[in-house]
Design an enzyme around this catalytic site. Structure first.
Site, PDB file in Angstrom:
ATOM      1  N   LEU A  92      62.050  12.389  88.991  1.00 12.46           N
ATOM      2  CA  LEU A  92      62.355  12.862  90.552  1.00 12.46           C
ATOM      3  C   LEU A  92      62.277  13.947  90.867  1.00 12.46           C
ATOM      4  O   LEU A  92      62.824  14.788  90.528  1.00 12.46           O
ATOM      5  CB  LEU A  92      63.971  11.511  91.402  1.00 12.46           C
ATOM      6  CG  LEU A  92      62.851  10.574  90.798  1.00 12.46           C
ATOM      7  CD1 LEU A  92      64.397   9.566  92.046  1.00 12.46           C
ATOM      8  CD2 LEU A  92      62.177   9.614  91.963  1.00 12.46           C
ATOM      9  N   HIS A 108      69.570   2.677  82.922  1.00 13.83           N
ATOM     10  CA  HIS A 108      68.050   3.663  81.740  1.00 13.83           C
ATOM     11  C   HIS A 108      68.859   2.718  80.505  1.00 13.83           C
ATOM     12  O   HIS A 108      70.159   2.269  80.036  1.00 13.83           O
ATOM     13  CB  HIS A 108      68.904   4.810  81.150  1.00 13.83           C
ATOM     14  CG  HIS A 108      68.870   5.392  79.932  1.00 13.83           C
ATOM     15  ND1 HIS A 108      67.514   5.760  80.354  1.00 13.83           N
ATOM     16  CD2 HIS A 108      69.264   5.892  78.847  1.00 13.83           C
ATOM     17  CE1 HIS A 108      67.196   6.414  79.250  1.00 13.83           C
ATOM     18  NE2 HIS A 108      67.879   6.805  78.462  1.00 13.83           N
ATOM     19  N   GLU A 173      70.089  -5.713  80.707  1.00 13.09           N
ATOM     20  CA  GLU A 173      69.609  -5.149  81.750  1.00 13.09           C
ATOM     21  C   GLU A 173      69.692  -5.917  82.926  1.00 13.09           C
ATOM     22  O   GLU A 173      70.442  -6.150  84.400  1.00 13.09           O
ATOM     23  CB  GLU A 173      68.001  -4.874  81.690  1.00 13.09           C
ATOM     24  CG  GLU A 173      68.273  -3.516  80.978  1.00 13.09           C
ATOM     25  CD  GLU A 173      67.326  -2.665  80.617  1.00 13.09           C
ATOM     26  OE1 GLU A 173      66.455  -2.733  81.549  1.00 13.09           O
ATOM     27  OE2 GLU A 173      66.301  -1.917  80.036  1.00 13.09           O
TER      28      GLU A 173
END
Length: 215
Positions: A92, A108, A173
């Site tokens: 980004l 991450h 996750e």
């Protein structure tokens, strides 16, 4: 809580978060999914959950900054409370990060600040680490280095490969990302410098710290 989710690939974390909204574990909705890849499976995931989704082609823009300016304008139309990066595989620009400062999170596949960038699982195995995991963090201009909301620890066995370790990490996750979104939606997250405090959460519990409550 209104979310915009950015994806590039299979959308498994998108699915985990969308399911949490569907089950009313998180109150609110995902108002838009944006992909920079036309064939990203995550777009199909969005359709399965009835979430509006769009492909925005980076190749029609001259620079990364121009593309990000375009995305920021589109995202702001949704007036989101939170922008979630779920396997979004583009670095980004500073402009994008500044536009959503404090309202932009990422996951991450390592225990940051260890093994930032691409192929974190492979990095961990090559380094000989005994533990890895995943981290939900606020996004800052430093890659994969923002204040940590929640982490899950995953042991690395001698026979683990990049693939097997990735699979083990991915299971966590799918638990910690919806949990982080829920905490933020409930206003329980307080950020003081690098410290992220979750009000009312139990701390010091492995393999997840702070402890999972809902996932």
């Amino acid at each position: 809580m209104k979310l915009v989710v950015l994806i590039s690939g299979r959308g498994s974390n998108l699915k985990a978060i969308a399911q949490a909204f569907k089950e009313r574990k998180i109150k609110g909705k995902i108002s838009l999914v944006i992909s920079n890849k036309k064939d990203a499976h995550g777009l199909e995931v969005a359709r399965e959950y009835g979430i509006p989704s769009e492909f925005h082609d980076p190749s029609v823009f001259k620079t990364r900054e121009e593309y990000d300016i375009h995305l920021v304008e589109r995202i702001k139309e949704e007036k989101p409370d939170l922008v979630v990066l779920a396997g979004y595989m583009r670095i980004l620009s500073d402009y994008f990060i500044e536009s959503f400062e404090g309202k932009l999170i990422n996951i991450h596949p390592s225990l940051t600040p260890a093994f930032t960038g691409l192929k974190a699982q492979k990095q961990a195995i090559q380094y000989g680490a005994k533990f890895s995991g995943c981290t939900v963090h606020f996004v800052t201009k430093e890659l994969d280095a923002g204040p940590v909301v929640i982490q899950a620890v995953v042991p690395i066995k001698p026979d683990d490969t990049e693939h097997t370790l990735s699979d083990k990490i991915l299971q966590y996750e799918h638990r910690i990302y919806p949990q982080a979104v829920k905490w933020i939606s409930e206003g329980r997250i307080k950020v003081k410098g690098r410290q992220v405090i979750v009000e009312g959460a139990e701390y010091g519990t492995l393999p997840v710290n702070p402890a999972l409550e809902d996932f």
